[in-house]
Design a protein around this motif. Structure first.
Motif, PDB file in Angstrom:
ATOM      1  N   TYR A 241      -1.017   3.266  10.576  1.00 15.61           N
ATOM      2  CA  TYR A 241      -1.024   1.845  10.200  1.00 15.61           C
ATOM      3  C   TYR A 241      -2.004   1.612   9.048  1.00 15.61           C
ATOM      4  N   TYR A 242      -1.934   2.430   8.030  1.00 16.23           N
ATOM      5  CA  TYR A 242      -2.729   2.247   6.816  1.00 16.23           C
ATOM      6  C   TYR A 242      -2.008   2.902   5.665  1.00 16.23           C
TER       7      TYR A 242
ATOM      8  N   ASP B  18      -8.917  -1.007   3.744  1.00 12.35           N
ATOM      9  CA  ASP B  18      -7.946   0.083   3.840  1.00 12.35           C
ATOM     10  C   ASP B  18      -8.652   1.396   4.165  1.00 12.35           C
TER      11      ASP B  18
ATOM     12  N   LYS C 241      -9.796   1.914   7.854  1.00 11.04           N
ATOM     13  CA  LYS C 241      -8.782   2.294   8.837  1.00 11.04           C
ATOM     14  C   LYS C 241      -8.666   3.804   8.993  1.00 11.04           C
ATOM     15  N   HIS C 242      -9.079   4.545   7.980  1.00  6.16           N
ATOM     16  CA  HIS C 242      -8.964   5.994   8.041  1.00  6.16           C
ATOM     17  C   HIS C 242      -9.951   6.615   9.025  1.00  6.16           C
TER      18      HIS C 242
ATOM     19  N   HIS D  79      -6.946  -2.226  13.373  1.00 11.10           N
ATOM     20  CA  HIS D  79      -7.129  -3.459  12.611  1.00 11.10           C
ATOM     21  C   HIS D  79      -8.457  -4.128  12.960  1.00 11.10           C
TER      22      HIS D  79
ATOM     23  N   ASP E 105      -0.980  -7.199   8.580  1.00 11.63           N
ATOM     24  CA  ASP E 105      -1.135  -6.608   9.909  1.00 11.63           C
ATOM     25  C   ASP E 105      -0.735  -7.609  10.992  1.00 11.63           C
TER      26      ASP E 105
ATOM     27  N   ARG F 109       0.816  -1.199   0.000  1.00 15.91           N
ATOM     28  CA  ARG F 109       0.000   0.000   0.000  1.00 15.91           C
ATOM     29  C   ARG F 109       0.853   1.253   0.000  1.00 15.91           C
TER      30      ARG F 109
END
Length: 279
Positions: free
Chosen positions: A278-279, A231, A234-235, A133, A98, A76
């Motif tokens: 973490y994304y 993905d 996660k935001h 996660h 992850d 990513r």
């Protein structure tokens, strides 16, 4: 603290539009958790902002080594692998990526030459990464598990042998600290949580994912589509464990979106204005 909450309550309700309702929901979650935090003799404002040791080679720019390695090698971040050019990365490969991050962070935590400050930073980083996660899995992947493998399979992953147990233990760890509780007690609580987490990871990777991928209709396009949604989730994911929050759609999406800004503000303070992504 309780008197302060009573003053906050009418202010939140003063907004008669959806913003007021939104804020009130976030306030409710905050109050419920504040009541439980009293059991661990810690309040949100009692935390110390972590300052990375100046001489630490392991925590370059304040981030754990495993975080730097995983982010640098992530498709990513560096672009898709050749096999993913057409479809994009599979949600399962992203989830397993992850899982590798969690294992590397924990190995680093237990590595040599780690002082209390460094372990505290790694502990906070683990909690943040696992919370994000888990929230994304519960929004995107587990509804698909429920739809295609049945409610029993999804509830097993969410329940007392899975996410719920992990959240409860990490919630306790989140309101402990090396300085206040001692390194041994803090490490013991994290170890308890990680033991449950690793069992859960094994369950997903060796049982659930193979069953899911073998189902009719589960192809590269679907897995890629779910990967993009994972993905994106996660935001707006929470960055701290919330055991009493809903974990199924649609209420979990609402709760995550409301609570995430509160978590984010607290993490900005905790990580000195620069929390790991973490994304």
């Amino acid at each position: 603290m309780h008197e302060c909450r009573m003053h906050i309550y009418p202010r939140l309700l003063a907004s008669s539009d959806w913003t007021g309702i939104w804020n009130f929901g976030a306030w409710c979650i905050f109050v419920v958790e504040a009541a439980h935090r009293d059991r661990f003799h810690a309040a949100v404002l009692g935390h110390q902002t972590f300052q990375p040791p100046r001489t630490s080679g392991l925590l370059k720019q304040g981030y754990p080594v495993a975080t730097q390695v995983l982010v640098a090698s992530s498709p990513r971040i560096r672009g898709m692998a050749a096999s993913d050019v057409q479809t994009g990365p599979s949600v399962i490969s992203m989830i397993n990526e992850d899982h590798r991050l969690f294992k590397q962070l924990w190995d680093e935590y237990n590595g040599p030459n780690m002082n209390g400050e460094m372990k505290q930073k790694l502990g906070w980083s683990l909690i943040r990464a696992i919370a994000m996660h888990s929230a994304a899995e519960e929004e995107i992947m587990y509804p698909e598990i429920r739809k295609r493998l049945g409610p029993e399979a999804a509830d097993h992953l969410l329940g007392d042998d899975g996410h719920q147990a992990i959240k409860k233990l990490l919630f306790e760890a989140n309101y402990m600290s090396v300085e206040k509780n001692g390194e041994a007690a803090y490490t013991a609580k994290l170890k308890e949580a990680m033991k449950v987490l690793f069992h859960h990871i094994e369950d997903e990777e060796t049982r659930t994912w193979p069953r899911f991928e073998s189902l009719p209709g589960v192809d590269a396009d679907l897995l890629s589509h779910l990967g993009r949604k994972f993905d994106a989730a996660k935001h707006h994911a929470v960055t701290r464990p919330h055991p009493w929050a809903p974990n199924k759609p649609p209420l979990n999406l609402l709760a995550n979106t409301m609570t995430s800004p509160l978590d984010g503000a607290l993490d900005m303070w905790r990580f000195g204005g620069n929390p790991p992504r973490y994304y």
